[in-house]
Design an enzyme around this catalytic site. Structure first.
Site, PDB file in Angstrom:
ATOM      1  N   HIS A 102       0.831  -1.214   0.000  1.00  0.00           N
ATOM      2  CA  HIS A 102       0.000   0.000   0.000  1.00  0.00           C
ATOM      3  C   HIS A 102       0.866   1.265   0.000  1.00  0.00           C
ATOM      4  O   HIS A 102       0.450   2.297   0.513  1.00  0.00           O
ATOM      5  CB  HIS A 102      -0.936   0.010   1.208  1.00  0.00           C
ATOM      6  CG  HIS A 102      -1.756  -1.242   1.330  1.00  0.00           C
ATOM      7  ND1 HIS A 102      -2.556  -1.705   0.311  1.00  0.00           N
ATOM      8  CD2 HIS A 102      -1.899  -2.122   2.344  1.00  0.00           C
ATOM      9  CE1 HIS A 102      -3.157  -2.826   0.708  1.00  0.00           C
ATOM     10  NE2 HIS A 102      -2.777  -3.096   1.922  1.00  0.00           N
ATOM     11  N   HIS A 113      -4.601  -0.584   7.678  1.00  0.00           N
ATOM     12  CA  HIS A 113      -4.378  -0.940   6.276  1.00  0.00           C
ATOM     13  C   HIS A 113      -3.093  -1.734   6.038  1.00  0.00           C
ATOM     14  O   HIS A 113      -3.131  -2.793   5.419  1.00  0.00           O
ATOM     15  CB  HIS A 113      -4.412   0.317   5.412  1.00  0.00           C
ATOM     16  CG  HIS A 113      -4.708   0.055   3.968  1.00  0.00           C
ATOM     17  ND1 HIS A 113      -5.623  -0.897   3.546  1.00  0.00           N
ATOM     18  CD2 HIS A 113      -4.224   0.618   2.826  1.00  0.00           C
ATOM     19  CE1 HIS A 113      -5.681  -0.890   2.214  1.00  0.00           C
ATOM     20  NE2 HIS A 113      -4.847   0.028   1.766  1.00  0.00           N
ATOM     21  N   VAL A 114      -1.966  -1.215   6.480  1.00  0.00           N
ATOM     22  CA  VAL A 114      -0.701  -1.957   6.359  1.00  0.00           C
ATOM     23  C   VAL A 114      -0.605  -2.893   7.563  1.00  0.00           C
ATOM     24  O   VAL A 114      -0.676  -2.440   8.712  1.00  0.00           O
ATOM     25  CB  VAL A 114       0.510  -1.000   6.321  1.00  0.00           C
ATOM     26  CG1 VAL A 114       1.814  -1.785   6.269  1.00  0.00           C
ATOM     27  CG2 VAL A 114       0.393  -0.071   5.122  1.00  0.00           C
ATOM     28  N   HIS A 115      -0.438  -4.183   7.302  1.00  0.00           N
ATOM     29  CA  HIS A 115      -0.515  -5.163   8.387  1.00  0.00           C
ATOM     30  C   HIS A 115       0.823  -5.274   9.107  1.00  0.00           C
ATOM     31  O   HIS A 115       1.525  -6.273   9.040  1.00  0.00           O
ATOM     32  CB  HIS A 115      -0.959  -6.526   7.837  1.00  0.00           C
ATOM     33  CG  HIS A 115      -2.316  -6.453   7.205  1.00  0.00           C
ATOM     34  ND1 HIS A 115      -2.812  -7.422   6.363  1.00  0.00           N
ATOM     35  CD2 HIS A 115      -3.287  -5.498   7.292  1.00  0.00           C
ATOM     36  CE1 HIS A 115      -4.031  -7.076   5.970  1.00  0.00           C
ATOM     37  NE2 HIS A 115      -4.332  -5.909   6.518  1.00  0.00           N
TER      38      HIS A 115
END
Length: 467
Positions: free
Chosen positions: A327, A354-356
């Site tokens: 992302h 959003h970013v894991h």
């Protein structure tokens, strides 16, 4: 005649240059390496998904703030067999006087799925700082829960927020939630930065996964409010199966007090809670100039009275500063639109998902818009927020492991592990923040920092501690 350096000079020059580059780099990339294992969904027969016993028993009970100032609570639940009772019975701890509030029932169809009967009931005119018991359902299937209202809004009111994002329903998700519940700092309200059930990752967006997720998190969200942010996994936009209304399952199941802050959409809104002013934005709704979200935020920020609510917190799903390869730069256009406002109004911290993985930024801004070949070079800015990415709840998609190299100067700390965080407001000038990775004991802080309030104490914070 030109100057041709000797080979030793060239080698020395290269070494100096390389070491200078190393010194220029940002903060710390964690040396902690989580052992690589696949994230696995808990089996549908797991205890965490158990349907409560009794005919038509209320399930998936959850609460959130129901007004702008913390004197109301939205209670939501689902009944499977028939609509049943819409009434919430509630009373103050120690009081014999029981009150009733009436809610409304809704349901929806999604492809070949039909939801149960979804109830939403707003309990109003509550007293601050008070424990309430409440009962939903009727007959033999009544279920009892409780919650505590926040203290009255004020500048020096201490309050403890938990932070969770991108949760899903895997064994790691369960570990994150358990870890949060066992944290000795005892979060009082969860700020949830989006991506709840991941139902859209299953064939035909299997909406049964919305039901299982809500039963899984009930053990926390029936007792303390979770403040909802919509992520990309809440869109459920699937024209290929005839589903063209974005956010249909999410908006039917999860209500927000958006009208109290003059918003026209449940996806962006604001609340006051204790000494915090929380603004929730929607990364996947239109946010450009003249859009409803833009117009709302432009009018909203000047309303924040830092003498009443010193801490200005923004929740958003897609991060604006992200040094992972996943992302990368997706939040860039929203950053370009709104970052000048965040600096102007001295936002203290922005939480995203959003970013894991986990990442915390320095206080930086890139208002001059200096992006060259995908590399942005923000500058230190004492009025800018700290940006924290906490999309590490533990969902089925697994961890974001690949980071951009070298670590950019704006990134203070980053680590690919699952976990949660606590934002603990002490008074108008100080808040203590810490992040906990799932693989540690409940009290272990993997990353922490003291926040100085941007309005009341805009000094540079001391160095943070990462372990």
């Amino acid at each position: 005649m030109g100057f041709f350096p000797s080979l030793p000079t060239l080698i020395l020059f290269t070494l100096v240059l390389n070491s200078a580059l190393l010194f220029c780099n940002g903060g710390k990339t964690s040396v902690y390496i989580r052992k690589e294992e696949k994230t696995v969904d808990m089996p549908l027969g797991s205890d965490v998904f158990r349907v409560p016993s009794g005919y038509n028993a209320p399930q998936q009970v959850h609460i959130t703030q129901g007004d702008h100032v913390g004197k109301a609570v939205i209670v939501s639940w689902v009944t499977e067999d028939e609509p049943g009772s819409n009434t919430v019975l509630y009373w103050k701890k120690g009081s014999d006087e029981k009150k009733k509030a009436e809610g409304k029932v809704t349901s929806y169809k999604y492809y070949n799925y039909t939801s149960g009967y979804i109830h939403h009931c707003t309990i109003k005119h509550l007293e601050y700082n008070t424990k309430y018991y409440y009962v939903v359902g009727d007959g033999h299937s009544m279920r009892k829960f409780w919650f505590t209202t926040p203290p009255e809004v004020g500048p020096d009111v201490p309050y403890t927020f938990g932070l969770i994002g991108d949760l899903g329903q895997t064994f790691d998700s369960n570990s994150t939630l358990t870890h949060y519940e066992q944290n000795p700092q005892k979060g009082q309200t969860v700020l949830f930065v989006g991506d709840l059930s991941y139902a859209d990752n299953y064939p035909f967006h299997n909406n049964v996964r919305w039901d299982t997720w809500a039963r899984f998190v009930e053990r926390s969200v029936a007792y303390q409010p979770w403040i909802w942010t919509a992520g990309n996994h809440e869109l459920d936009f699937a024209p290929e199966i005839g589903e063209t209304k974005p956010y249909k399952p999410f908006t039917h199941r999860y209500h927000t007090p958006y009208q109290a802050s003059g918003s026209t959409s449940p996806l962006w809104y604001s609340i006051k809670r204790a000494s915090a002013y929380i603004i929730v934005l929607s990364s996947y709704s239109a946010y450009g100039k003249y859009t409803p979200q833009y117009e709302w935020l432009e009018a909203e920020l000047p309303k924040v009275n830092r003498s009443e609510t010193p801490w200005l917190i923004v929740l958003n799903h897609s991060p604006w500063y992200n040094s992972y390869q996943y992302h990368f730069m997706e939040g860039e256009s929203m950053r370009v639109m709104y970052e000048p406002w965040f600096v102007q109004y001295k936002v203290d911290v922005v939480f995203a998902g959003h970013v894991h993985a986990y990442e915390r930024s320095e206080r930086v801004s890139n208002i001059a818009y200096n992006v060259v070949n995908g590399i942005c070079t923000p500058v230190k800015d004492a009025s800018a927020p700290v940006y924290i990415t906490i999309g590490d709840g533990g969902n089925i998609e697994g961890l974001a492991i690949n980071m951009t190299q070298p670590q950019p100067a704006y990134s203070a700390y980053r680590e690919a592990s699952f976990g949660h965080a606590i934002f603990d407001i002490k008074n108008r000038t100080h808040a203590y923040y810490n992040w906990h990775r799932n693989h540690d004991g409940a009290a272990v802080e993997a990353d922490s920092m003291w926040f100085y309030n941007r309005f009341w104490h805009p000094a540079e914070e001391p160095a943070s501690h990462s372990h």
